[in-house]
Design an enzyme around this catalytic site. Structure first.
Site, PDB file in Angstrom:
ATOM      1  N   GLU A   1       6.559   3.802  10.597  1.00 46.07           N
ATOM      2  CA  GLU A   1       6.988   4.638   9.479  1.00 46.07           C
ATOM      3  C   GLU A   1       6.405   6.046   9.668  1.00 46.07           C
ATOM      4  OE1 GLU A   1       9.179   4.090   6.953  1.00 46.07           O
ATOM      5  OE2 GLU A   1       8.735   6.224   6.847  1.00 46.07           O
TER       6      GLU A   1
ATOM      7  N   ARG B   1      -8.489   8.737   1.754  1.00 41.31           N
ATOM      8  CA  ARG B   1      -9.007   8.247   3.026  1.00 41.31           C
ATOM      9  C   ARG B   1      -9.218   9.397   4.014  1.00 41.31           C
ATOM     10  NH1 ARG B   1      -4.862   3.358   3.943  1.00 41.31           N
ATOM     11  NH2 ARG B   1      -3.520   4.824   2.852  1.00 41.31           N
TER      12      ARG B   1
ATOM     13  N   ASN C   1       1.584  11.301  15.794  1.00 42.02           N
ATOM     14  CA  ASN C   1       0.415  11.673  14.995  1.00 42.02           C
ATOM     15  C   ASN C   1      -0.581  12.493  15.807  1.00 42.02           C
ATOM     16  OD1 ASN C   1       1.199  10.744  12.525  1.00 42.02           O
ATOM     17  ND2 ASN C   1       0.231   8.744  12.724  1.00 42.02           N
TER      18      ASN C   1
ATOM     19  N   CYS D   1      -4.254   8.194   8.849  1.00 41.28           N
ATOM     20  CA  CYS D   1      -3.627   7.997  10.167  1.00 41.28           C
ATOM     21  C   CYS D   1      -4.156   8.849  11.312  1.00 41.28           C
ATOM     22  CB  CYS D   1      -2.124   8.225  10.042  1.00 41.28           C
ATOM     23  SG  CYS D   1      -1.321   6.838   9.230  1.00 41.28           S
TER      24      CYS D   1
ATOM     25  N   GLY E   1      -9.853  21.055   7.405  1.00 38.29           N
ATOM     26  CA  GLY E   1      -9.798  19.929   8.344  1.00 38.29           C
ATOM     27  C   GLY E   1      -8.801  18.893   7.872  1.00 38.29           C
ATOM     28  N   PHE E   2      -8.178  18.218   8.830  1.00 40.72           N
ATOM     29  CA  PHE E   2      -7.204  17.206   8.417  1.00 40.72           C
ATOM     30  C   PHE E   2      -7.909  15.925   7.996  1.00 40.72           C
ATOM     31  CE2 PHE E   2      -7.196  16.716  13.178  1.00 40.72           C
ATOM     32  CZ  PHE E   2      -7.658  15.413  13.267  1.00 40.72           C
ATOM     33  N   GLY E   3      -7.252  15.196   7.079  1.00 38.22           N
ATOM     34  CA  GLY E   3      -7.745  13.886   6.668  1.00 38.22           C
ATOM     35  C   GLY E   3      -6.579  12.926   6.675  1.00 38.22           C
TER      36      GLY E   3
ATOM     37  N   LYS F   1      -4.846  15.613   0.748  1.00 32.22           N
ATOM     38  CA  LYS F   1      -3.833  16.669   0.659  1.00 32.22           C
ATOM     39  C   LYS F   1      -3.295  16.637  -0.766  1.00 32.22           C
ATOM     40  CE  LYS F   1       0.308  15.732   2.463  1.00 32.22           C
ATOM     41  NZ  LYS F   1       1.435  15.159   3.254  1.00 32.22           N
TER      42      LYS F   1
ATOM     43  N   LYS G   1       4.645   6.394  17.851  1.00 30.00           N
ATOM     44  CA  LYS G   1       3.962   6.657  16.583  1.00 30.00           C
ATOM     45  C   LYS G   1       2.594   7.298  16.831  1.00 30.00           C
ATOM     46  CE  LYS G   1       2.862   6.787  12.368  1.00 30.00           C
ATOM     47  NZ  LYS G   1       2.982   6.124  11.128  1.00 30.00           N
TER      48      LYS G   1
ATOM     49  N   GLY H   1       0.801  -1.220   0.000  1.00 31.39           N
ATOM     50  CA  GLY H   1       0.000   0.000   0.000  1.00 31.39           C
ATOM     51  C   GLY H   1       0.830   1.264   0.000  1.00 31.39           C
TER      52      GLY H   1
HETATM   53  C1  UDX Z   1      -1.396   0.981   6.421  1.00 31.77           C
HETATM   54  C2  UDX Z   1      -2.030   1.562   7.668  1.00 31.77           C
HETATM   55  O1  UDX Z   1      -3.125   2.346   7.274  1.00 31.77           O
HETATM   56  C3  UDX Z   1      -1.091   2.396   8.467  1.00 31.77           C
HETATM   57  O2  UDX Z   1      -1.626   2.642   9.724  1.00 31.77           O
HETATM   58  C4  UDX Z   1       0.165   1.695   8.695  1.00 31.77           C
HETATM   59  O3  UDX Z   1       1.085   2.574   9.305  1.00 31.77           O
HETATM   60  C5  UDX Z   1       0.722   1.063   7.447  1.00 31.77           C
HETATM   61  O4  UDX Z   1      -0.244   0.306   6.759  1.00 31.77           O
HETATM   62  P1  UDX Z   1      -1.212   1.936   3.994  1.00 31.77           P
HETATM   63  O5  UDX Z   1      -0.003   1.308   3.415  1.00 31.77           O
HETATM   64  O6  UDX Z   1      -1.495   3.341   3.634  1.00 31.77           O
HETATM   65  O7  UDX Z   1      -1.110   2.022   5.550  1.00 31.77           O
HETATM   66  O8  UDX Z   1      -2.463   0.983   3.761  1.00 31.77           O
HETATM   67  P2  UDX Z   1      -3.006   0.423   2.390  1.00 31.77           P
HETATM   68  O9  UDX Z   1      -2.636   1.344   1.279  1.00 31.77           O
HETATM   69  O10 UDX Z   1      -4.439   0.065   2.619  1.00 31.77           O
HETATM   70  O11 UDX Z   1      -2.154  -0.909   2.161  1.00 31.77           O
HETATM   71  C6  UDX Z   1      -2.287  -2.089   2.867  1.00 31.77           C
HETATM   72  C7  UDX Z   1      -2.157  -3.253   1.889  1.00 31.77           C
HETATM   73  O12 UDX Z   1      -2.102  -4.477   2.620  1.00 31.77           O
HETATM   74  C8  UDX Z   1      -3.307  -3.391   0.900  1.00 31.77           C
HETATM   75  O13 UDX Z   1      -2.815  -3.366  -0.409  1.00 31.77           O
HETATM   76  C9  UDX Z   1      -3.938  -4.752   1.241  1.00 31.77           C
HETATM   77  O14 UDX Z   1      -4.412  -5.443   0.112  1.00 31.77           O
HETATM   78  C10 UDX Z   1      -2.766  -5.469   1.882  1.00 31.77           C
HETATM   79  N1  UDX Z   1      -3.151  -6.580   2.765  1.00 31.77           N
HETATM   80  C11 UDX Z   1      -4.049  -6.393   3.761  1.00 31.77           C
HETATM   81  C12 UDX Z   1      -2.552  -7.830   2.607  1.00 31.77           C
HETATM   82  O15 UDX Z   1      -1.756  -8.023   1.698  1.00 31.77           O
HETATM   83  N2  UDX Z   1      -2.867  -8.824   3.474  1.00 31.77           N
HETATM   84  C13 UDX Z   1      -3.772  -8.676   4.472  1.00 31.77           C
HETATM   85  O16 UDX Z   1      -4.028  -9.610   5.225  1.00 31.77           O
HETATM   86  C14 UDX Z   1      -4.379  -7.406   4.608  1.00 31.77           C
HETATM   87  C1  UDX Z   2       0.794  11.761   8.738  1.00 31.63           C
HETATM   88  C2  UDX Z   2       2.111  12.077   9.453  1.00 31.63           C
HETATM   89  O1  UDX Z   2       2.567  13.372   9.062  1.00 31.63           O
HETATM   90  C3  UDX Z   2       3.157  11.024   9.134  1.00 31.63           C
HETATM   91  O2  UDX Z   2       4.331  11.244   9.881  1.00 31.63           O
HETATM   92  C4  UDX Z   2       2.585   9.657   9.468  1.00 31.63           C
HETATM   93  O3  UDX Z   2       3.500   8.647   9.095  1.00 31.63           O
HETATM   94  C5  UDX Z   2       1.271   9.425   8.771  1.00 31.63           C
HETATM   95  O4  UDX Z   2       0.349  10.472   9.073  1.00 31.63           O
HETATM   96  P1  UDX Z   2      -0.093  12.074   6.234  1.00 31.63           P
HETATM   97  O5  UDX Z   2      -1.436  11.799   6.833  1.00 31.63           O
HETATM   98  O6  UDX Z   2       0.343  11.304   5.047  1.00 31.63           O
HETATM   99  O7  UDX Z   2       1.050  11.854   7.335  1.00 31.63           O
HETATM  100  O8  UDX Z   2      -0.006  13.625   5.819  1.00 31.63           O
HETATM  101  P2  UDX Z   2       0.180  14.982   6.655  1.00 31.63           P
HETATM  102  O9  UDX Z   2       1.085  15.833   5.870  1.00 31.63           O
HETATM  103  O10 UDX Z   2       0.542  14.741   8.048  1.00 31.63           O
HETATM  104  O11 UDX Z   2      -1.256  15.653   6.581  1.00 31.63           O
HETATM  105  C6  UDX Z   2      -2.383  15.138   7.279  1.00 31.63           C
HETATM  106  C7  UDX Z   2      -3.582  16.051   7.103  1.00 31.63           C
HETATM  107  O12 UDX Z   2      -3.389  17.266   7.836  1.00 31.63           O
HETATM  108  C8  UDX Z   2      -3.841  16.472   5.657  1.00 31.63           C
HETATM  109  O13 UDX Z   2      -5.219  16.460   5.396  1.00 31.63           O
HETATM  110  C9  UDX Z   2      -3.291  17.881   5.597  1.00 31.63           C
HETATM  111  O14 UDX Z   2      -3.903  18.654   4.603  1.00 31.63           O
HETATM  112  C10 UDX Z   2      -3.619  18.376   6.996  1.00 31.63           C
HETATM  113  N1  UDX Z   2      -2.758  19.476   7.439  1.00 31.63           N
HETATM  114  C11 UDX Z   2      -1.433  19.276   7.622  1.00 31.63           C
HETATM  115  C12 UDX Z   2      -3.311  20.731   7.680  1.00 31.63           C
HETATM  116  O15 UDX Z   2      -4.518  20.930   7.524  1.00 31.63           O
HETATM  117  N2  UDX Z   2      -2.493  21.745   8.112  1.00 31.63           N
HETATM  118  C13 UDX Z   2      -1.165  21.564   8.309  1.00 31.63           C
HETATM  119  O16 UDX Z   2      -0.490  22.533   8.704  1.00 31.63           O
HETATM  120  C14 UDX Z   2      -0.613  20.301   8.043  1.00 31.63           C
END
Ligand code: UDX
Ligand code: UDX
Length: 478
Positions: free
Chosen positions: A166, A351, A229, A281, A276-278, A344, A225, A16
């Site tokens: 990570e 998500r 976050n 995580c 708003g944040f999305g 973002k 972690k 992923g």
């Molecule tokens: C995920 C989590 O959201 C995050 O909290 C964590 O830090 C790292 O893993 P992400 O890589 O963004 O992050 O998730 P996603 O893009 O959904 O990838 C997960 C992958 O695992 C998918 O491709 C899914 O098919 C796969 N998977 C899931 C397996 O191969 N085996 C399983 O049993 C379940």
């Molecule tokens: C976050 C953490 O930054 C990263 O370390 C962790 O591994 C996973 O979660 P991510 O969710 O990929 O990473 O992106 P991030 O840049 O943190 O942004 C999260 C959300 O906050 C986004 O929707 C972004 O638009 C929002 N954001 C961020 C704000 O609205 N204002 C800011 O100043 C910073």
């Protein structure tokens, strides 16, 4: 002394947003290590193997180049999970851990069923000792659960469990992986545990300076972690809370960010007020933290962190409500153009994107939403909208309800067609290209009064106002 294993074969379960880029960079920086990324999802693996690098399953600046360099040299994507596990000395687990949608801890706790499945499969197929690395964000003490499952097979195979969360952020994943602020590795304090940690340190040392690799005990690593976050999300909610006050008082939230960010004790990052944040995580990890605190009977701590999410919900709601209020208290039958759908810029990930919740509120008021995003597919947007509606209703949509809902959602591949004849334009993601549109041309083609709701404070308000737009920002009083 336990000998430190020299790692030459790594497997990662989960291709992923985390597993894919992380393994691509490990393979790029360690040509002597064979890295195999496996996933249950066959389509995802096929996309990672596509010769057309534009078809990789995730969009990240710089990722295609890294994949091009390492793929089929020492980076492989496969669906043969068993073989990859068996061959590897070190296995990263990077599967998703969504918030539970059922049973105990519903809506709060992390769902560990995928992690458990991985552990059981590793236990089943492993014939020699392995180091297991948790990459997924997990509740504290998951390593212990993993260890229990893995070490109860009785086949004499020894497993060492490490936690190495990570910290990459999407949109900047490759540069975050190339030059991380720190790599965190948690392991057991035993000699065996320390040797496993050193094996992983040696992998990262191929490109990360040793002083940037922090080693801790397992539980500290896991909780770090969630804490990181929670702190980052809290900053966004804090500045967003101030944005509401700014709008009432005539202050400008961006000026406040600049002023307070100059204080080195506060720092300038994560102070950008937004709709708003999305992302996958922030919300999930805070809910998880809140659940943990409640579990350990710390209600005050739980309530404190929960407020970060409540503030974020309020911010999304405020934005949607302002659109409805400004458009004379109804958006029924009105065309609202959405610029951006991703959570973002520079990612195709949607998500928990604020756009989903804003769209949902406007759709409930029977608006017609026209969406343009440079990287998100139509299929993904439809899935997000239906899923959100289903969550609210608490049951699945039948085909008639789906048809009715989606008849009011139109996806555009051209931003100008999305904005044509719109009653209002809402900016949901901060994609750079939005700043440079021909806003004069847009103005001519929208209905008047021409409203722009800038949920990211990215367009030039004065320039747009001069053209004739009525611009609403986050945190800027009139
Ligand atoms: C995920 C989590 O959201 C995050 O909290 C964590 O830090 C790292 O893993 P992400 O890589 O963004 O992050 O998730 P996603 O893009 O959904 O990838 C997960 C992958 O695992 C998918 O491709 C899914 O098919 C796969 N998977 C899931 C397996 O191969 N085996 C399983 O049993 C379940
Ligand atoms: C976050 C953490 O930054 C990263 O370390 C962790 O591994 C996973 O979660 P991510 O969710 O990929 O990473 O992106 P991030 O840049 O943190 O942004 C999260 C959300 O906050 C986004 O929707 C972004 O638009 C929002 N954001 C961020 C704000 O609205 N204002 C800011 O100043 C910073």
């Amino acid at each position: 002394m336990t000998k430190v294993k020299k790692i030459t074969n790594i497997c990662c379960i989960g291709a992923g947003y985390v597993g894919g880029p992380t393994m691509a960079v490990i393979a790029q920086k360690c040509p002597h290590i064979k890295v195999t990324v496996v996933d249950l999802n066959e389509q995802r693996i096929a996309d990672w193997n596509d010769t057309d690098l534009n078809k990789l399953p995730i969009y990240e600046p710089g990722l295609a180049e890294v994949v091009a360099e390492a793929r089929d040299r020492n980076l492989f994507f496969s669906t043969d999970v068993g073989k990859a596990i068996d061959d590897a000395q070190m296995i990263f687990i990077s599967v998703n851990t969504p918030t539970k949608t059922y049973g105990v801890g519903k809506g709060m706790a992390a769902d560990l069923k995928f992690i458990e499945l991985c552990a059981r499969q590793i236990a089943r197929v492993s014939k020699d000792d392995k180091i297991i690395v948790e990459k997924s964000t997990l509740p504290v003490r998951t390593a212990e659960a993993l260890s229990t499952i893995l070490n109860s097979t009785g086949n004499g195979v020894n497993f060492d469990i490490l936690s190495s969360p990570e910290f990459l952020a999407e949109g900047t994943a490759i540069s975050d992986l190339h030059t991380p602020d720190r790599i965190l590795i948690g392991g057991e304090e035993t000699e065996k545990g320390q040797a496993a940690m050193e094996a992983l340190v040696a992998v990262y040392e191929n490109w990360v300076p040793r002083e940037n690799i922090v080693t801790t005990r397992v539980w500290s690593s896991e909780l770090s972690k969630l804490t990181a976050n929670a702190f980052l999300a809290q900053r966004v909610s804090s500045i967003n809370a101030m944005s509401a006050l700014c709008e009432k008082t005539g202050a400008d939230v961006d000026e406040i960010s600049r002023a307070i960010g100059a204080d080195s004790r506060i720092g300038s990052k994560f102070l950008k007020s937004s709709v708003g944040f999305g992302g996958s995580c922030f919300q999930k990890d805070i809910l998880n933290l809140v659940y943990l605190c409640r579990h350990f009977n710390l209600p005050e701590v739980a309530d404190y962190w929960e407020q970060v999410i409540k503030m974020n919900d309020y911010q999304k709601h405020r934005f949607a409500k302002n659109i409805i209020d400004t458009l004379f208290n109804t958006v029924s039958g009105k065309k609202i153009a959405f610029l951006g759908w991703a959570f973002k810029k520079d990612t195709n990930d949607t998500r928990e994107s604020a756009a989903i919740y804003v769209a949902d509120e406007l759709l409930q008021d029977r608006a017609e939403i026209h969406i343009y995003d440079p990287k998100v597919t139509e299929e993904q947007i439809f899935a997000d909208i239906c899923h959100c509606e289903e969550e609210r209703r608490g049951n699945l949509l039948n085909s008639e309800a789906t048809k009715d809902l989606l008849s009011r959602v139109i996806i555009h591949s051209d931003p100008y067609s999305a904005m044509q004849s719109a009653h209002a334009i809402a900016i949901l993601t901060e994609w750079d290209e939005f700043k440079n549109y021909d806003w004069q041309k847009v103005y001519k083609e929208v209905l008047k009064p021409a409203f722009v709701f800038d949920g990211r404070n990215i367009v030039d308000k004065d320039q747009l106002a001069e053209i004739g737009f009525e611009v609403y920002n986050i945190g800027k009083g009139k």
